[in-house]
Design a protein around this motif. Sequence first.
Motif, PDB file in Angstrom:
ATOM      1  N   PRO A   1      -4.071 -12.784  -0.763  1.00 48.14           N
ATOM      2  CA  PRO A   1      -4.145 -12.748  -2.229  1.00 48.14           C
ATOM      3  C   PRO A   1      -2.843 -12.211  -2.822  1.00 48.14           C
ATOM      4  CG  PRO A   1      -6.052 -11.642  -1.238  1.00 48.14           C
ATOM      5  CD  PRO A   1      -5.052 -11.886  -0.147  1.00 48.14           C
TER       6      PRO A   1
ATOM      7  N   PRO B   1      -4.112  -1.211   6.733  1.00 48.06           N
ATOM      8  CA  PRO B   1      -2.703  -1.285   6.319  1.00 48.06           C
ATOM      9  C   PRO B   1      -1.803  -1.846   7.425  1.00 48.06           C
ATOM     10  CG  PRO B   1      -3.655   0.848   5.733  1.00 48.06           C
ATOM     11  CD  PRO B   1      -4.673   0.152   6.567  1.00 48.06           C
ATOM     12  N   ASP B   2      -0.777  -2.574   7.017  1.00 53.42           N
ATOM     13  CA  ASP B   2       0.119  -3.218   7.983  1.00 53.42           C
ATOM     14  C   ASP B   2       0.685  -2.227   9.001  1.00 53.42           C
ATOM     15  OD1 ASP B   2      -0.346  -5.544   6.644  1.00 53.42           O
ATOM     16  OD2 ASP B   2       1.556  -5.563   5.565  1.00 53.42           O
TER      17      ASP B   2
ATOM     18  N   GLY C   1     -11.843  -2.891   8.011  1.00 51.74           N
ATOM     19  CA  GLY C   1     -11.089  -2.124   7.015  1.00 51.74           C
ATOM     20  C   GLY C   1     -11.708  -2.336   5.644  1.00 51.74           C
ATOM     21  N   TYR C   2     -12.424  -1.320   5.162  1.00 49.72           N
ATOM     22  CA  TYR C   2     -13.127  -1.445   3.878  1.00 49.72           C
ATOM     23  C   TYR C   2     -12.362  -0.662   2.814  1.00 49.72           C
ATOM     24  CZ  TYR C   2     -17.342  -2.435   1.115  1.00 49.72           C
ATOM     25  OH  TYR C   2     -18.238  -2.927   0.186  1.00 49.72           O
ATOM     26  N   GLY C   3     -11.119  -1.081   2.592  1.00 53.62           N
ATOM     27  CA  GLY C   3     -10.279  -0.409   1.598  1.00 53.62           C
ATOM     28  C   GLY C   3     -10.115  -1.273   0.364  1.00 53.62           C
ATOM     29  N   ASN C   4      -8.900  -1.284  -0.182  1.00 51.22           N
ATOM     30  CA  ASN C   4      -8.639  -2.043  -1.414  1.00 51.22           C
ATOM     31  C   ASN C   4      -9.023  -3.512  -1.277  1.00 51.22           C
ATOM     32  OD1 ASN C   4      -7.500   0.104  -2.940  1.00 51.22           O
ATOM     33  ND2 ASN C   4      -5.665  -0.037  -1.678  1.00 51.22           N
ATOM     34  N   GLN C   5      -8.407  -4.158  -0.290  1.00 51.98           N
ATOM     35  CA  GLN C   5      -8.683  -5.584  -0.105  1.00 51.98           C
ATOM     36  C   GLN C   5     -10.039  -5.806   0.549  1.00 51.98           C
ATOM     37  OE1 GLN C   5      -7.092  -8.286  -1.143  1.00 51.98           O
ATOM     38  NE2 GLN C   5      -5.365  -7.208  -2.031  1.00 51.98           N
ATOM     39  N   GLY C   6     -10.359  -4.988   1.551  1.00 45.83           N
ATOM     40  CA  GLY C   6     -11.572  -5.200   2.338  1.00 45.83           C
ATOM     41  C   GLY C   6     -12.823  -5.210   1.471  1.00 45.83           C
TER      42      GLY C   6
ATOM     43  N   ARG D   1     -13.563   2.940  10.245  1.00 45.86           N
ATOM     44  CA  ARG D   1     -13.746   4.224  10.918  1.00 45.86           C
ATOM     45  C   ARG D   1     -14.817   5.001  10.141  1.00 45.86           C
ATOM     46  NH1 ARG D   1      -7.766   6.783   9.651  1.00 45.86           N
ATOM     47  NH2 ARG D   1      -7.813   6.489   7.395  1.00 45.86           N
TER      48      ARG D   1
ATOM     49  N   MET E   1      -2.430 -10.312  -5.283  1.00 46.73           N
ATOM     50  CA  MET E   1      -3.019  -9.409  -6.273  1.00 46.73           C
ATOM     51  C   MET E   1      -3.544  -8.162  -5.576  1.00 46.73           C
ATOM     52  SD  MET E   1      -3.492 -10.005  -9.568  1.00 46.73           S
ATOM     53  CE  MET E   1      -3.868 -11.721  -9.919  1.00 46.73           C
TER      54      MET E   1
ATOM     55  N   SER F   1      -1.627 -10.543   5.153  1.00 55.98           N
ATOM     56  CA  SER F   1      -0.184 -10.298   5.086  1.00 55.98           C
ATOM     57  C   SER F   1       0.437 -10.852   6.366  1.00 55.98           C
ATOM     58  CB  SER F   1       0.050  -8.785   4.972  1.00 55.98           C
ATOM     59  OG  SER F   1       1.210  -8.394   5.678  1.00 55.98           O
TER      60      SER F   1
ATOM     61  N   MET G   1     -15.059  -0.189  14.107  1.00 55.75           N
ATOM     62  CA  MET G   1     -14.222  -1.393  14.111  1.00 55.75           C
ATOM     63  C   MET G   1     -14.423  -2.217  15.375  1.00 55.75           C
ATOM     64  SD  MET G   1     -10.684  -0.204  12.384  1.00 55.75           S
ATOM     65  CE  MET G   1     -10.669   0.424  10.725  1.00 55.75           C
TER      66      MET G   1
ATOM     67  N   GLY H   1      -6.217  -5.215  -4.613  1.00 57.80           N
ATOM     68  CA  GLY H   1      -7.631  -5.392  -4.274  1.00 57.80           C
ATOM     69  C   GLY H   1      -8.588  -5.271  -5.453  1.00 57.80           C
TER      70      GLY H   1
ATOM     71  N   VAL I   1      -0.584   0.369  10.400  1.00 60.67           N
ATOM     72  CA  VAL I   1      -1.484   0.810  11.478  1.00 60.67           C
ATOM     73  C   VAL I   1      -2.079  -0.370  12.251  1.00 60.67           C
ATOM     74  CG1 VAL I   1      -2.048   2.932  10.230  1.00 60.67           C
ATOM     75  CG2 VAL I   1      -3.588   1.004  10.055  1.00 60.67           C
ATOM     76  N   GLN I   2      -1.858  -1.585  11.743  1.00 64.37           N
ATOM     77  CA  GLN I   2      -2.474  -2.751  12.388  1.00 64.37           C
ATOM     78  C   GLN I   2      -2.148  -2.904  13.880  1.00 64.37           C
ATOM     79  OE1 GLN I   2      -1.930  -6.479  10.336  1.00 64.37           O
ATOM     80  NE2 GLN I   2      -3.197  -5.865   8.607  1.00 64.37           N
TER      81      GLN I   2
HETATM   82  P1  NDP Z   1      -5.917   0.141   2.359  1.00 63.13           P
HETATM   83  O1  NDP Z   1      -4.828   1.144   2.278  1.00 63.13           O
HETATM   84  O2  NDP Z   1      -6.855   0.039   1.221  1.00 63.13           O
HETATM   85  O3  NDP Z   1      -6.713   0.455   3.703  1.00 63.13           O
HETATM   86  C1  NDP Z   1      -7.666  -0.443   4.225  1.00 63.13           C
HETATM   87  C2  NDP Z   1      -8.536   0.201   5.266  1.00 63.13           C
HETATM   88  O4  NDP Z   1      -7.783   0.619   6.392  1.00 63.13           O
HETATM   89  C3  NDP Z   1      -9.309   1.397   4.773  1.00 63.13           C
HETATM   90  O5  NDP Z   1     -10.664   1.101   4.983  1.00 63.13           O
HETATM   91  C4  NDP Z   1      -8.853   2.523   5.688  1.00 63.13           C
HETATM   92  O6  NDP Z   1      -9.933   3.310   6.105  1.00 63.13           O
HETATM   93  C5  NDP Z   1      -8.353   1.797   6.904  1.00 63.13           C
HETATM   94  N1  NDP Z   1      -7.355   2.590   7.634  1.00 63.13           N
HETATM   95  C6  NDP Z   1      -6.245   3.178   7.139  1.00 63.13           C
HETATM   96  N2  NDP Z   1      -5.557   3.802   8.116  1.00 63.13           N
HETATM   97  C7  NDP Z   1      -6.271   3.637   9.242  1.00 63.13           C
HETATM   98  C8  NDP Z   1      -6.087   4.053  10.593  1.00 63.13           C
HETATM   99  N3  NDP Z   1      -5.033   4.770  10.965  1.00 63.13           N
HETATM  100  N4  NDP Z   1      -7.026   3.674  11.489  1.00 63.13           N
HETATM  101  C9  NDP Z   1      -8.097   2.949  11.123  1.00 63.13           C
HETATM  102  N5  NDP Z   1      -8.310   2.524   9.865  1.00 63.13           N
HETATM  103  C10 NDP Z   1      -7.415   2.856   8.942  1.00 63.13           C
HETATM  104  O7  NDP Z   1      -5.263  -1.299   2.687  1.00 63.13           O
HETATM  105  P2  NDP Z   1      -5.118  -2.573   1.748  1.00 63.13           P
HETATM  106  O8  NDP Z   1      -6.459  -3.100   1.434  1.00 63.13           O
HETATM  107  O9  NDP Z   1      -4.172  -2.289   0.653  1.00 63.13           O
HETATM  108  O10 NDP Z   1      -4.366  -3.587   2.730  1.00 63.13           O
HETATM  109  C11 NDP Z   1      -5.030  -4.323   3.721  1.00 63.13           C
HETATM  110  C12 NDP Z   1      -4.245  -5.585   3.999  1.00 63.13           C
HETATM  111  O11 NDP Z   1      -4.175  -6.354   2.813  1.00 63.13           O
HETATM  112  C13 NDP Z   1      -2.813  -5.356   4.452  1.00 63.13           C
HETATM  113  O12 NDP Z   1      -2.487  -6.323   5.413  1.00 63.13           O
HETATM  114  C14 NDP Z   1      -2.029  -5.575   3.179  1.00 63.13           C
HETATM  115  O13 NDP Z   1      -0.698  -5.977   3.431  1.00 63.13           O
HETATM  116  C15 NDP Z   1      -2.824  -6.700   2.555  1.00 63.13           C
HETATM  117  N6  NDP Z   1      -2.645  -6.885   1.119  1.00 63.13           N
HETATM  118  C16 NDP Z   1      -2.682  -5.807   0.280  1.00 63.13           C
HETATM  119  C17 NDP Z   1      -2.498  -5.978  -1.079  1.00 63.13           C
HETATM  120  C18 NDP Z   1      -2.548  -4.802  -1.998  1.00 63.13           C
HETATM  121  O14 NDP Z   1      -2.183  -4.970  -3.142  1.00 63.13           O
HETATM  122  N7  NDP Z   1      -2.987  -3.629  -1.588  1.00 63.13           N
HETATM  123  C19 NDP Z   1      -2.251  -7.298  -1.667  1.00 63.13           C
HETATM  124  C20 NDP Z   1      -2.345  -8.373  -0.729  1.00 63.13           C
HETATM  125  C21 NDP Z   1      -2.498  -8.141   0.615  1.00 63.13           C
HETATM  126  P3  NDP Z   1     -10.405   4.583   5.250  1.00 63.13           P
HETATM  127  O15 NDP Z   1     -10.929   4.045   3.966  1.00 63.13           O
HETATM  128  O16 NDP Z   1     -11.447   5.143   6.120  1.00 63.13           O
HETATM  129  O17 NDP Z   1      -9.212   5.462   5.073  1.00 63.13           O
END
Ligand code: NDP
Length: 340
Positions: free
Chosen positions: A128, A80-81, A22-27, A47, A130, A106, A65, A132, A83-84
Amino acid sequence: TLFKNQDGDLSVLDDRTVAVIGYGNQGRAQALNMRDSGVENIIIGNRGDSSKEQAKKDGFEAYSMDQAANKADILFFLVPDEVQPQVYKEKIEPYLKEGDVLNFASGYNITYNLITPPENIDVIMIAPRMIGTMVRELYEVGDGAPSFLAINQNYSGKAKDIGLALGKAIGSTRSGIIEIDSFALETKSDLLMEQGLIPIILNAMIAKYELEIAEGMPPAGALLELYLSRELGYIFEKMAEQGIIGQMPLHSQTSQYGQISRIDELQEGEAEEVSYNDIKKFMGRQLRNIGNGKFAREWSNEQQMGYPVFHRLFEKYNNSEMIKEEQKTIKELGLSNDLT
Ligand code: NDP
């Protein structure tokens, strides 16, 4: 226990492949920080879309993944929690092998048994406190986001050393890692903030707005005073730096007296309308429903039904007079430009 800079030894990560799933906010933030801290074998699992491309642009090897899960010994599970559970079943669980480490940011899915890892791996959490982007920005200026550490399964007997090393790698020992006894404590703290504290604060803000409007204050004036001027945000920042009482001298004496005398009125049960105990009772009920899983069931059900309440309530509040005025004021005063 609080862990700081001198704690954590990155050498426990030598010869191990770390996958950030998962290369999103936190990743993204955590992967970049780890690489800058000297962790050598980091791969990304995402993905196939713009985030995967971003990972490649950032110089990482990026895989699907399941491929990343298969290659790695240490997995950061940062989707995200909501979809985990499904992603775990399909893309992670089949590839877990004895001695792997599964790291969460989380506690939610482990707390509510929505994910049940095999017994022959370590299950840890570096969470964290905080968003991402800030996890990355703080790291870049030599600071770090504080984190909670919890160990859910310690198959290797080294789970804590690994957790501390990972926390150090993302920059958290620079400010501090606080160890807590369970994933459930993190989940409760997080959800009680969202379901107990914020609803009370926001209701109090709405009440203040409505009372002032009824007195003839223009909406923009009421909203500026309330939060659009950022004074409230600034006060909260000063509370974190100097303390709730410590920052009081920043306000006039009239303000200080007004604040502290009315805080005490509520604390001592002297206000006839509402008391501190009422507020605590509301919070207590939320905490019970968080603890006994009632909220988690309500939310799972809502997701299965296609989010009817979620959408209805967003519609309701987006269409409320206060929020319409708020959007208008933000536009008119050009507030959405970052003023800082
Ligand atoms: P994001 O919303 O940034 O998503 C992270 C990644 O999940 C993205 O790379 C996204 O891919 C991928 N994703 C989303 N939906 C799907 C799906 N249906 N199937 C496959 N991949 C999917 O998440 P966060 O970084 O915010 O959160 C990640 C974890 O960190 C969670 O457990 C959260 O609780 C925890 N956390 C978050 C904080 C925050 O402030 N955001 C703070 C502390 C912890 P794509 O980019 O391709 O859409």
